[in-house]
Write a protein that holds these residues in place. Structure first.
Motif, PDB file in Angstrom:
ATOM      1  N   ASP A 213       0.833  -1.207   0.000  1.00 33.67           N
ATOM      2  CA  ASP A 213       0.000   0.000   0.000  1.00 33.67           C
ATOM      3  C   ASP A 213       0.868   1.258   0.000  1.00 33.67           C
ATOM      4  OD1 ASP A 213      -2.296  -1.514  -0.003  1.00 33.67           O
ATOM      5  OD2 ASP A 213      -2.544  -1.422   2.185  1.00 33.67           O
TER       6      ASP A 213
ATOM      7  N   ARG B  80       3.846   1.525  -1.357  1.00 26.50           N
ATOM      8  CA  ARG B  80       4.387   1.680  -2.712  1.00 26.50           C
ATOM      9  C   ARG B  80       3.336   2.312  -3.631  1.00 26.50           C
ATOM     10  NH1 ARG B  80       8.431  -0.393  -6.157  1.00 26.50           N
ATOM     11  NH2 ARG B  80       9.276  -1.748  -4.570  1.00 26.50           N
ATOM     12  N   CYS B  81       2.098   1.855  -3.539  1.00 26.54           N
ATOM     13  CA  CYS B  81       1.021   2.424  -4.366  1.00 26.54           C
ATOM     14  C   CYS B  81       0.803   3.892  -4.033  1.00 26.54           C
ATOM     15  CB  CYS B  81      -0.272   1.642  -4.170  1.00 26.54           C
ATOM     16  SG  CYS B  81      -0.227  -0.005  -4.873  1.00 26.54           S
ATOM     17  N   MET B  82       0.846   4.221  -2.736  1.00 21.81           N
ATOM     18  CA  MET B  82       0.679   5.607  -2.315  1.00 21.81           C
ATOM     19  C   MET B  82       1.788   6.480  -2.886  1.00 21.81           C
ATOM     20  SD  MET B  82       1.879   8.080   0.151  1.00 21.81           S
ATOM     21  CE  MET B  82       2.884   7.026   1.138  1.00 21.81           C
TER      22      MET B  82
ATOM     23  N   GLN C 194       3.600   5.909  -5.579  1.00 19.14           N
ATOM     24  CA  GLN C 194       3.445   6.015  -7.018  1.00 19.14           C
ATOM     25  C   GLN C 194       2.330   6.985  -7.396  1.00 19.14           C
ATOM     26  OE1 GLN C 194       3.138   1.815  -7.893  1.00 19.14           O
ATOM     27  NE2 GLN C 194       5.244   1.763  -8.665  1.00 19.14           N
ATOM     28  N   SER C 195       1.320   7.115  -6.547  1.00 20.58           N
ATOM     29  CA  SER C 195       0.255   8.073  -6.845  1.00 20.58           C
ATOM     30  C   SER C 195       0.694   9.508  -6.575  1.00 20.58           C
ATOM     31  CB  SER C 195      -0.997   7.749  -6.026  1.00 20.58           C
ATOM     32  OG  SER C 195      -0.786   8.023  -4.662  1.00 20.58           O
ATOM     33  N   ILE C 196       1.633   9.690  -5.653  1.00 18.23           N
ATOM     34  CA  ILE C 196       2.126  11.037  -5.328  1.00 18.23           C
ATOM     35  C   ILE C 196       3.211  11.467  -6.304  1.00 18.23           C
ATOM     36  CG2 ILE C 196       3.390  12.370  -3.600  1.00 18.23           C
ATOM     37  CD1 ILE C 196       1.914  10.723  -1.495  1.00 18.23           C
TER      38      ILE C 196
ATOM     39  N   SER D 206       4.808  11.143  -9.831  1.00 18.41           N
ATOM     40  CA  SER D 206       4.355  10.674 -11.141  1.00 18.41           C
ATOM     41  C   SER D 206       5.428   9.920 -11.921  1.00 18.41           C
ATOM     42  CB  SER D 206       3.854  11.855 -11.970  1.00 18.41           C
ATOM     43  OG  SER D 206       4.889  12.795 -12.132  1.00 18.41           O
TER      44      SER D 206
END
Length: 118
Positions: free
Chosen positions: A59, A61-63, A65-67, A69
């Protein structure tokens, strides 16, 4: 010992302010030596921080990657709203100084280079 201050007069007062904590988080993984080095330096400097292993916490890592770009480069260090991608110890030290967590790097005595040395 307490001192009585008459009503209506003003005397020196002790103001208790809550300790200011700046959120510091290091995102890395077990294979990322730089992340562990930064985390150890923060510990030696007495700076409270969190270390998040992105391998065991997908989670996070996903966070990230969303912050961010572009492609992630580890470690990622977050200091009170500032994101540092693959920073050096000197970059982290400068950011900590900007946020008032440590004295200026040049103010550290020449014999004691502080915790942010390799």
């Amino acid at each position: 010992m307490s001192v009585a201050i008459p009503m209506g007069s003003f005397g020196p007062a002790l103001v208790r302010r809550p300790a200011v904590t700046v959120p510091v988080t290091v995102y890395g993984s077990w294979w990322n030596v730089s992340g562990h080095r930064i985390s150890r330096a923060l510990g030696r400097a007495g700076i409270a921080h969190h270390y998040v292993d992105v391998e065991t916490n997908p989670d996070a890592r996903c966070m990230l990657q969303s912050i961010v770009s572009n492609a992630l480069e580890f470690p990622v260090v977050y200091i009170d709203g500032e994101w540092l991608m693959a920073p050096t110890l000197e970059t982290v030290q400068a950011s900590l100084h900007r946020h008032g967590l440590i004295p200026a790097p040049e103010s550290i005595a020449a014999g004691d280079r502080g915790p942010f040395t390799t």
